[in-house]
Write an enzyme that holds these catalytic residues in place. Structure first.
Site, PDB file in Angstrom:
ATOM      1  N   GLY A 185     108.968  -3.985   3.930  1.00 56.76           N
ATOM      2  CA  GLY A 185     109.889  -3.949   2.803  1.00 56.76           C
ATOM      3  C   GLY A 185     111.159  -4.670   3.197  1.00 56.76           C
ATOM      4  N   SER A 186     112.126  -3.907   3.703  1.00 53.42           N
ATOM      5  CA  SER A 186     113.357  -4.522   4.211  1.00 53.42           C
ATOM      6  C   SER A 186     113.076  -5.380   5.438  1.00 53.42           C
ATOM      7  CB  SER A 186     114.376  -3.430   4.564  1.00 53.42           C
ATOM      8  OG  SER A 186     114.720  -2.675   3.420  1.00 53.42           O
ATOM      9  N   GLU A 202     115.225  -5.009  -4.232  1.00 50.12           N
ATOM     10  CA  GLU A 202     115.886  -6.265  -3.853  1.00 50.12           C
ATOM     11  C   GLU A 202     116.945  -6.061  -2.768  1.00 50.12           C
ATOM     12  OE1 GLU A 202     116.540  -9.368  -6.661  1.00 50.12           O
ATOM     13  OE2 GLU A 202     115.552  -8.222  -8.240  1.00 50.12           O
TER      14      GLU A 202
END
Length: 408
Positions: free
Chosen positions: A135-136, A388
């Site tokens: 993800g990150s 985001e």
């Protein structure tokens, strides 16, 4: 270069009022129903297409507004209506930004129109970057793209997650690893055309908020796409990878990857979405506090309530100014030397969570029920600090930018 201003011009005001009317008359009346159904609101998207809001032309006009305020203004008004439905309307834009940020003129002209369709046959698009284990931490991405030189095709394998419109999209933009040794610098973006064999929808997520927006896994099994579907083209990719290898050897300047280029361009827009949701909750709370009477007077007469509303409005205005500044800088090519894009997204996202929670508190028991929209707005607001780039990642980006240090 346009001068920075806090005053919208007459044309922008006209567009703002038009969008506000659509949000008030079409989006808001449908918000509770589609939140409960947890389905893509195709009829609302089609209405947006009929009036020209859901279209390439409208998006391009706002995107290329020389003041930079077109997109944040549009996002704020639509998300003031409802975050879930608005995300269904604008979700295609992230894929479009991915193509605009990384594609050639021919790719932009070919694929972006297919992302939207037309008013009689509405389509959507999906940007696929996150993965179950990445993800990150984009460097952990596992989806691979291998070039088949004999056929001039790329073969994609992997699983993407948290994809807005994933699986139901006409066009998917997929970020994949082309050189594992380069980590996040070895990524590239690919167009997966409609009806390409091997692409399927995985799990559809049942979410806490933004329920009218479709979010799902996208599974890629030996998905073959033409060489022309590599955004930017192979020559440009080979040059970028060669520079990355040289810089890796010398410990030189970092090279941005395809996913980060897309997110960097869209962060102020996400901030504007958060501002719209926060403003909507604030307005509900202000009206309620002005009309709800306790002990013989409106509750806004009490400092405990009035001061909360004062703080809410101050934070919303401050968030909008950060978003507008970052948007103006981006369109005018001014570098984010202090991570102004991340600042705008961070502050606006945190403001939306705080303001919607305060709105529930002001409405008391009523705010906790689905009879009033602030309950839904509070659920929706939680996503802004997650997607985001989480708030923690935004702080990391800001700290690294300010210090120049690889803070972990």
């Amino acid at each position: 270069m346009a001068e920075f201003t806090m005053e919208l011009n007459d044309e922008q005001k006209e567009v703002r009022d038009w969008l506000h009317g659509f949000a008030a008359d079409v989006i808001r009346p449908a918000a509770a129903e589609w939140d409960e159904r947890e389905e893509t609101p195709w009829p609302v998207i089609q209405e947006a297409a009929k009036v020209g809001i859901y279209s390439l032309d409208f998006y391009a006009q706002q995107y290329f507004d020389p003041t930079g305020l077109g997109i944040p203004m549009a996002m704020e008004e639509l998300f003031w209506g409802d975050a879930g439905i608005a995300l269904s309307i604008v979700g295609t834009g992230l894929a479009a930004v991915g193509v605009l940020a990384n594609g050639t003129e021919e790719q932009i002209g070919t694929w972006i129109p297919q992302m939207y369709g037309d008013a009689n046959d509405v389509k959507v698009a999906a940007f696929c970057s996150s993965e179950p284990d990445a993800g990150s931490d984009v460097a952990s991405m596992r989806t691979r793209a291998v070039y088949d030189e004999a056929k001039d095709e790329w073969v994609l394998n992997g699983t993407k997650t948290w994809a807005t419109n994933g699986g139901i999209a006409n066009v998917h933009v997929v970020v994949a690893v082309v050189d594992p040794e380069l980590g996040s610098k070895g990524h590239a973006s690919f167009i997966v055309p409609p009806n390409t064999p091997g692409l399927s929808q995985g799990q559809k997520f049942k979410k806490h908020g933004i329920r009218a927006s479709h979010t799902a896994e996208v599974v890629l099994e030996n998905v073959r796409v033409p060489g022309s579907c590599l955004l930017g083209g192979k020559e440009k990719l080979d040059e970028r990878l060669a520079r990355a290898r040289e810089r890796a050897k010398s410990g030189g300047e970092r090279v941005k990857n395809a996913a980060m280029a897309t997110f960097e361009a869209s962060r102020p827009a996400v901030g504007a979405m958060a501002v719209g949701t926060a403003r909507a909750a604030y307005e509900v709370a202000l009206e309620y506090a002005s009309t709800r009477e306790q002990f013989g007077r409106p509750i806004i007469d009490n400092q405990g309530v009035a001061f909360q509303l004062a703080d809410m409005r101050t934070q919303i205005d401050a968030a909008r100014l950060l978003v507008w500044r970052a948007s103006w800088m981006a369109i005018n090519g001014k570098p984010f030397t202090a991570a102004e894009g991340s600042m705008s997204k961070l502050f606006a996202s945190e403001t939306a969570k705080k303001v919607t929670a305060q709105a529930i508190q002001i409405l008391g028991g009523n705010g906790y029920t689905r009879e009033y929209p602030v309950e839904r707005m509070h659920r929706d607001a939680a996503i802004y600090t997650i997607f985001e780039g989480t708030s923690e990642i935004q702080r990391l980006v800001i700290a690294r930018t300010l210090s120049g240090m690889p803070i972990r």
